[in-house]
Design a protein around this motif. Structure first.
Motif, PDB file in Angstrom:
ATOM      1  N   ASP A 276     -52.219  29.337  15.008  1.00  0.00           N
ATOM      2  CA  ASP A 276     -52.825  28.037  15.263  1.00  0.00           C
ATOM      3  C   ASP A 276     -51.742  26.989  15.474  1.00  0.00           C
ATOM      4  O   ASP A 276     -50.707  27.006  14.814  1.00  0.00           O
ATOM      5  N   TYR A 277     -52.002  26.050  16.405  1.00  0.00           N
ATOM      6  CA  TYR A 277     -51.101  24.898  16.516  1.00  0.00           C
ATOM      7  C   TYR A 277     -51.653  23.804  15.625  1.00  0.00           C
ATOM      8  O   TYR A 277     -52.836  23.488  15.653  1.00  0.00           O
ATOM      9  N   ASP A 278     -50.796  23.244  14.847  1.00  0.00           N
ATOM     10  CA  ASP A 278     -51.166  22.123  13.996  1.00  0.00           C
ATOM     11  C   ASP A 278     -49.905  21.319  13.769  1.00  0.00           C
ATOM     12  O   ASP A 278     -48.807  21.888  13.663  1.00  0.00           O
ATOM     13  N   ILE A 279     -50.041  20.004  13.662  1.00  0.00           N
ATOM     14  CA  ILE A 279     -48.834  19.199  13.504  1.00  0.00           C
ATOM     15  C   ILE A 279     -48.127  19.504  12.189  1.00  0.00           C
ATOM     16  O   ILE A 279     -46.912  19.360  12.099  1.00  0.00           O
ATOM     17  N   VAL A 280     -48.869  19.932  11.145  1.00  0.00           N
ATOM     18  CA  VAL A 280     -48.222  20.279   9.885  1.00  0.00           C
ATOM     19  C   VAL A 280     -47.252  21.426  10.114  1.00  0.00           C
ATOM     20  O   VAL A 280     -46.086  21.386   9.688  1.00  0.00           O
ATOM     21  N   LYS A 281     -47.720  22.467  10.789  1.00  0.00           N
ATOM     22  CA  LYS A 281     -46.853  23.616  11.051  1.00  0.00           C
ATOM     23  C   LYS A 281     -45.704  23.233  11.976  1.00  0.00           C
ATOM     24  O   LYS A 281     -44.543  23.638  11.751  1.00  0.00           O
ATOM     25  N   ALA A 282     -45.993  22.435  12.989  1.00  0.00           N
ATOM     26  CA  ALA A 282     -44.957  22.045  13.934  1.00  0.00           C
ATOM     27  C   ALA A 282     -43.852  21.243  13.256  1.00  0.00           C
ATOM     28  O   ALA A 282     -42.662  21.499  13.453  1.00  0.00           O
ATOM     29  N   VAL A 283     -44.236  20.278  12.443  1.00  0.00           N
ATOM     30  CA  VAL A 283     -43.248  19.412  11.802  1.00  0.00           C
ATOM     31  C   VAL A 283     -42.485  20.148  10.710  1.00  0.00           C
ATOM     32  O   VAL A 283     -41.252  20.089  10.642  1.00  0.00           O
ATOM     33  N   LEU A 284     -43.201  20.855   9.830  1.00  0.00           N
ATOM     34  CA  LEU A 284     -42.524  21.556   8.743  1.00  0.00           C
ATOM     35  C   LEU A 284     -41.617  22.662   9.256  1.00  0.00           C
ATOM     36  O   LEU A 284     -40.558  22.922   8.681  1.00  0.00           O
ATOM     37  N   SER A 285     -42.001  23.331  10.332  1.00  0.00           N
ATOM     38  CA  SER A 285     -41.149  24.379  10.899  1.00  0.00           C
ATOM     39  C   SER A 285     -39.840  23.787  11.410  1.00  0.00           C
ATOM     40  O   SER A 285     -38.810  24.472  11.437  1.00  0.00           O
ATOM     41  N   ARG A 286     -39.873  22.517  11.788  1.00  0.00           N
ATOM     42  CA  ARG A 286     -38.688  21.857  12.340  1.00  0.00           C
ATOM     43  C   ARG A 286     -37.795  21.243  11.264  1.00  0.00           C
ATOM     44  O   ARG A 286     -36.572  21.309  11.363  1.00  0.00           O
ATOM     45  N   ILE A 287     -38.389  20.648  10.230  1.00  0.00           N
ATOM     46  CA  ILE A 287     -37.581  19.883   9.276  1.00  0.00           C
ATOM     47  C   ILE A 287     -37.392  20.589   7.931  1.00  0.00           C
ATOM     48  O   ILE A 287     -36.582  20.145   7.121  1.00  0.00           O
ATOM     49  N   ALA A 288     -38.131  21.665   7.684  1.00  0.00           N
ATOM     50  CA  ALA A 288     -38.061  22.349   6.389  1.00  0.00           C
ATOM     51  C   ALA A 288     -37.790  23.831   6.592  1.00  0.00           C
ATOM     52  O   ALA A 288     -37.882  24.350   7.708  1.00  0.00           O
ATOM     53  N   ASP A 289     -37.431  24.499   5.516  1.00  0.00           N
ATOM     54  CA  ASP A 289     -37.228  25.946   5.531  1.00  0.00           C
ATOM     55  C   ASP A 289     -38.524  26.585   5.030  1.00  0.00           C
ATOM     56  O   ASP A 289     -38.765  26.669   3.831  1.00  0.00           O
ATOM     57  N   MET A 290     -39.373  27.031   5.956  1.00  0.00           N
ATOM     58  CA  MET A 290     -40.724  27.453   5.612  1.00  0.00           C
ATOM     59  C   MET A 290     -40.940  28.946   5.839  1.00  0.00           C
ATOM     60  O   MET A 290     -40.311  29.572   6.685  1.00  0.00           O
ATOM     61  N   ASN A 291     -41.865  29.499   5.053  1.00  0.00           N
ATOM     62  CA  ASN A 291     -42.345  30.865   5.234  1.00  0.00           C
ATOM     63  C   ASN A 291     -43.858  30.800   5.412  1.00  0.00           C
ATOM     64  O   ASN A 291     -44.575  30.295   4.541  1.00  0.00           O
ATOM     65  N   TRP A 292     -44.345  31.313   6.535  1.00  0.00           N
ATOM     66  CA  TRP A 292     -45.770  31.317   6.833  1.00  0.00           C
ATOM     67  C   TRP A 292     -46.257  32.746   6.620  1.00  0.00           C
ATOM     68  O   TRP A 292     -45.843  33.675   7.309  1.00  0.00           O
ATOM     69  N   VAL A 293     -47.118  32.949   5.636  1.00  0.00           N
ATOM     70  CA  VAL A 293     -47.450  34.306   5.209  1.00  0.00           C
ATOM     71  C   VAL A 293     -48.962  34.530   5.217  1.00  0.00           C
ATOM     72  O   VAL A 293     -49.759  33.585   5.292  1.00  0.00           O
ATOM     73  N   GLN A 294     -49.308  35.803   5.133  1.00  0.00           N
ATOM     74  CA  GLN A 294     -50.690  36.224   4.981  1.00  0.00           C
ATOM     75  C   GLN A 294     -50.791  36.983   3.653  1.00  0.00           C
ATOM     76  O   GLN A 294     -50.121  38.008   3.461  1.00  0.00           O
ATOM     77  N   VAL A 295     -51.582  36.472   2.734  1.00  0.00           N
ATOM     78  CA  VAL A 295     -51.734  37.079   1.417  1.00  0.00           C
ATOM     79  C   VAL A 295     -52.965  37.989   1.442  1.00  0.00           C
ATOM     80  O   VAL A 295     -54.011  37.609   1.979  1.00  0.00           O
TER      81      VAL A 295
ATOM     82  N   GLY B  71     -42.206  26.730   1.262  1.00  0.00           N
ATOM     83  CA  GLY B  71     -40.853  26.449   1.726  1.00  0.00           C
ATOM     84  C   GLY B  71     -40.271  25.286   0.959  1.00  0.00           C
ATOM     85  O   GLY B  71     -40.812  24.853  -0.065  1.00  0.00           O
ATOM     86  N   THR B  72     -39.152  24.793   1.455  1.00  0.00           N
ATOM     87  CA  THR B  72     -38.487  23.662   0.807  1.00  0.00           C
ATOM     88  C   THR B  72     -38.019  22.661   1.840  1.00  0.00           C
ATOM     89  O   THR B  72     -37.680  23.018   2.976  1.00  0.00           O
ATOM     90  N   LEU B  73     -37.993  21.408   1.412  1.00  0.00           N
ATOM     91  CA  LEU B  73     -37.501  20.310   2.232  1.00  0.00           C
ATOM     92  C   LEU B  73     -36.429  19.586   1.439  1.00  0.00           C
ATOM     93  O   LEU B  73     -36.668  19.163   0.306  1.00  0.00           O
ATOM     94  N   LYS B  74     -35.237  19.458   2.023  1.00  0.00           N
ATOM     95  CA  LYS B  74     -34.116  18.856   1.306  1.00  0.00           C
ATOM     96  C   LYS B  74     -34.273  17.337   1.272  1.00  0.00           C
ATOM     97  O   LYS B  74     -34.553  16.699   2.290  1.00  0.00           O
ATOM     98  N   ASN B  75     -34.109  16.770   0.064  1.00  0.00           N
ATOM     99  CA  ASN B  75     -34.171  15.313  -0.060  1.00  0.00           C
ATOM    100  C   ASN B  75     -32.775  14.721   0.167  1.00  0.00           C
ATOM    101  O   ASN B  75     -31.802  15.458   0.338  1.00  0.00           O
ATOM    102  N   PRO B  76     -32.635  13.400   0.182  1.00  0.00           N
ATOM    103  CA  PRO B  76     -31.346  12.793   0.528  1.00  0.00           C
ATOM    104  C   PRO B  76     -30.182  13.174  -0.389  1.00  0.00           C
ATOM    105  O   PRO B  76     -29.026  13.073   0.027  1.00  0.00           O
TER     106      PRO B  76
END
Length: 296
Positions: A134-153, A164-169
């Motif tokens: 699916d395209y969604d802005i959440v996936k698009a943005v997080l895939s670009r700015i964070a280290d994410m794992n998209w999984v199927q449980v 995933g994780t997003l580095k703070n300042p």
């Protein structure tokens, strides 16, 4: 005067409650009002504790309405964020309501980066946009700015999940929990995956997980093998035999939150052909006062 009073009667000896050198509290114990009283009784004015984690909760989508205005074509009432803010608080964390972000990648990136910097969030929870393909802005943005794992449980509901994780300042990696968009799926994935992780961050140890018990299913459950464990919403109560019994709610679709709202437990249904009435099952309790209700 009807009886004599021996020496020392009704006198509480020093140390009879807590002896010198006794261990009063241990790491991992939650500081309840009773624990606070004990600490006060031994003049422990300062103790080292895990802080409550601050969890930012965010919803995205142009279709979401939360101001009470009439719904337009293609719009729905926002419900996931409202629910998640409350259950984050019930988990012992501090929820920070980040509101609804419209379908704009720049606005979402700004909101996420702000949440982990000036917002002071220790973790983020999003709902929606985690399904594969699916395209969604959440996936698009997080895939670009964070280290994410998209999984199927391998469970139902709540098969899609993201972490995933997003580095703070200052360089700290802030965990992000991406929950499915369907309300029941969002609830189940939070309860089984995100909640234990958040409580582990707060030092709960084994108590990070919801209590589980063996119960008796009063209903037969039909299902087909699909490689997944099903978590059905049930109502648990004490039976006349002293055991916990569960009755299954008839509506089990991932969008049917109204029925889930009156359930107080999740019943694990292993992969296979289902259950017969009277089978033993594993039940995970839900809610702030987790546990079975009184016998009917």
């Amino acid at each position: 005067i009807l009886k004599s009073v021996p020496a020392g009667a009704a006198i509480r000896a020093a140390g009879s409650d807590i002896a010198v050198g006794a261990t009063v509290v241990t790491a991992g114990m939650r500081v309840t009002p009773m624990i606070e009283g004990v600490l006060a009784s031994i003049n422990a004015t300062h103790v080292v504790v895990y802080p409550r984690v601050k969890v930012g909760v965010i919803s995205t989508g142009d279709e979401l309405v939360d101001d009470g205005s009439p719904l337009g074509a293609g719009q729905i009432r926002e419900s996931n964020r409202t629910m998640l803010v409350r259950i984050v608080e019930e988990a012992g964390a501090t929820a920070i309501d980040l509101g609804i972000i419209r379908d704009n990648e720049d606005e979402l990136e700004t909101a996420l980066r702000s949440a982990v910097s000036t917002g002071g969030c220790d973790a983020l929870v999003t709902s929606g946009g985690v399904s594969m393909g699916d395209y969604d802005i959440v996936k698009a943005v997080l895939s670009r700015i964070a280290d994410m794992n998209w999984v199927q449980v391998a469970m139902k509901p709540a098969k899609p999940f993201a972490f995933g994780t997003l580095k703070n300042p200052v360089g700290t990696q802030i965990p992000i929990f991406g929950l499915p968009g369907n309300p029941v799926s969002s609830l189940v994935s939070f309860e089984l995956l995100a909640r234990p992780a958040l409580r582990t961050m707060m030092g709960f140890g084994a108590a990070a997980h919801r209590p589980e018990v063996f119960a008796i299913s009063d209903d037969a459950v039909k299902r087909q093998p699909d490689g997944k464990v099903h978590f059905d919403r049930v109502h648990a109560s004490w039976g006349s035999d002293g055991r916990v019994h569960v009755t299954r709610k008839s509506e089990q679709s991932s969008h049917q939150l109204a029925t889930t709202a009156v359930a107080n437990a999740l019943m694990m249904v292993p992969d296979g052909n289902g259950l017969t009435a009277g089978d033993n099952v594993i039940v995970t309790f839900l809610g702030a006062d987790a546990g079975p209700t009184a016998a009917q």
